[in-house]
Design a protein around this motif. Sequence first.
Motif, PDB file in Angstrom:
ATOM      1  N   ARG A   1       0.908  -1.369  -0.128  1.00  0.00           N
ATOM      2  CA  ARG A   1      -0.006  -0.037   0.080  1.00  0.00           C
ATOM      3  C   ARG A   1       0.914   1.436  -0.131  1.00  0.00           C
ATOM      4  O   ARG A   1       0.636   2.259  -0.719  1.00  0.00           O
ATOM      5  CB  ARG A   1      -0.788   0.077   1.162  1.00  0.00           C
ATOM      6  CG  ARG A   1      -1.982  -0.887   1.188  1.00  0.00           C
ATOM      7  CD  ARG A   1      -3.192  -0.952   2.038  1.00  0.00           C
ATOM      8  NE  ARG A   1      -4.269  -1.753   1.887  1.00  0.00           N
ATOM      9  CZ  ARG A   1      -4.555  -2.686   2.723  1.00  0.00           C
ATOM     10  NH1 ARG A   1      -3.863  -2.672   3.861  1.00  0.00           N
ATOM     11  NH2 ARG A   1      -5.419  -3.785   2.296  1.00  0.00           N
TER      12      ARG A   1
ATOM     13  N   SER B   1       3.753   1.643  -1.635  1.00  0.00           N
ATOM     14  CA  SER B   1       4.155   1.811  -2.949  1.00  0.00           C
ATOM     15  C   SER B   1       2.943   2.358  -3.746  1.00  0.00           C
ATOM     16  O   SER B   1       3.384   3.304  -4.245  1.00  0.00           O
ATOM     17  CB  SER B   1       4.668   0.330  -3.442  1.00  0.00           C
ATOM     18  OG  SER B   1       4.827   0.459  -4.851  1.00  0.00           O
ATOM     19  N   ARG B   2       1.896   1.982  -3.432  1.00  0.00           N
ATOM     20  CA  ARG B   2       0.672   2.685  -4.517  1.00  0.00           C
ATOM     21  C   ARG B   2       0.590   3.949  -3.923  1.00  0.00           C
ATOM     22  O   ARG B   2       0.154   4.860  -4.874  1.00  0.00           O
ATOM     23  CB  ARG B   2      -0.552   1.615  -4.404  1.00  0.00           C
ATOM     24  CG  ARG B   2      -0.696   0.494  -5.041  1.00  0.00           C
ATOM     25  CD  ARG B   2      -1.822  -0.202  -5.113  1.00  0.00           C
ATOM     26  NE  ARG B   2      -2.287  -0.797  -3.910  1.00  0.00           N
ATOM     27  CZ  ARG B   2      -3.296  -1.311  -3.545  1.00  0.00           C
ATOM     28  NH1 ARG B   2      -4.374  -1.481  -4.644  1.00  0.00           N
ATOM     29  NH2 ARG B   2      -3.705  -1.872  -2.315  1.00  0.00           N
TER      30      ARG B   2
ATOM     31  N   GLU C   1       3.039   6.244  -5.615  1.00  0.00           N
ATOM     32  CA  GLU C   1       2.806   6.856  -6.901  1.00  0.00           C
ATOM     33  C   GLU C   1       1.578   7.740  -7.106  1.00  0.00           C
ATOM     34  O   GLU C   1       1.578   8.688  -8.281  1.00  0.00           O
ATOM     35  CB  GLU C   1       1.920   5.433  -7.657  1.00  0.00           C
ATOM     36  CG  GLU C   1       3.240   4.333  -7.836  1.00  0.00           C
ATOM     37  CD  GLU C   1       2.593   2.868  -8.152  1.00  0.00           C
ATOM     38  OE1 GLU C   1       1.287   3.074  -8.571  1.00  0.00           O
ATOM     39  OE2 GLU C   1       3.384   2.219  -8.682  1.00  0.00           O
ATOM     40  N   ARG C   2       0.922   7.985  -6.108  1.00  0.00           N
ATOM     41  CA  ARG C   2      -0.341   9.002  -6.133  1.00  0.00           C
ATOM     42  C   ARG C   2       0.101  10.176  -5.128  1.00  0.00           C
ATOM     43  O   ARG C   2      -0.509  11.146  -4.981  1.00  0.00           O
ATOM     44  CB  ARG C   2      -1.656   8.456  -5.512  1.00  0.00           C
ATOM     45  CG  ARG C   2      -2.054   7.181  -6.047  1.00  0.00           C
ATOM     46  CD  ARG C   2      -3.317   6.724  -5.805  1.00  0.00           C
ATOM     47  NE  ARG C   2      -4.185   7.779  -6.485  1.00  0.00           N
ATOM     48  CZ  ARG C   2      -4.943   8.064  -7.339  1.00  0.00           C
ATOM     49  NH1 ARG C   2      -4.561   7.233  -8.378  1.00  0.00           N
ATOM     50  NH2 ARG C   2      -5.781   9.081  -7.805  1.00  0.00           N
TER      51      ARG C   2
END
Length: 200
Positions: free
Chosen positions: A175, A177-178, A181-182
């Motif tokens: 989570r 890492s995701r 990205e945002r």
Amino acid sequence: MHARITIVTGATDIAGGVEYMKKEVIPGLVQQKGYRGLTISGDRASGVLNILTQWETQADMDASESAIEKVRDDAVKVIGGKFTVERYEQLLFEVQPPGPTVGAKLHIREIKMDPSKIDENLAFFKQVIVPEFKNSRGFLGVRNLMNRATGEGRVGTTWADDASLEAQLAQTEARRSRAAERGVTFGSDRLAEVLLIAPV
């Protein structure tokens, strides 16, 4: 909805503090305009107590400050330690039956993002992350709190037991890492146990 969190560190009498809140504080809170409930969680081992109150509007929360100030000071005298106060807009609160109960396990994660990205990231959170939580064994509820001015916030998830909490924590790096990205940064994590739920 808006939320005020009083965080007590160095607490020496958590049980006494919870009883004081029940008998002396909550009866006054329910008289305040816009009050929508209280949840207390804590970590007895580290002496940390979290007191969250919900308010219908920012104005209601602000108007309650003077009344809350004295009872907060009195409560901390019972609990021991020192306190800090955080204020947020509650962007999301969802529960999965039977919902959080006393004894449930709480995970609190600090997050930070560009304030201009809050609504975009909230939409992603609702569409992608919340369904993942709901499909996880032991999930009871999630709360997303943000300060729109600073981009700082807290995400709290509640779990039925230690095993379901640990399984959720195992997903942290994926989570993180995701989120990166945002443009969302994860800060520190706190673990606690739900000690009191006082709905309106």
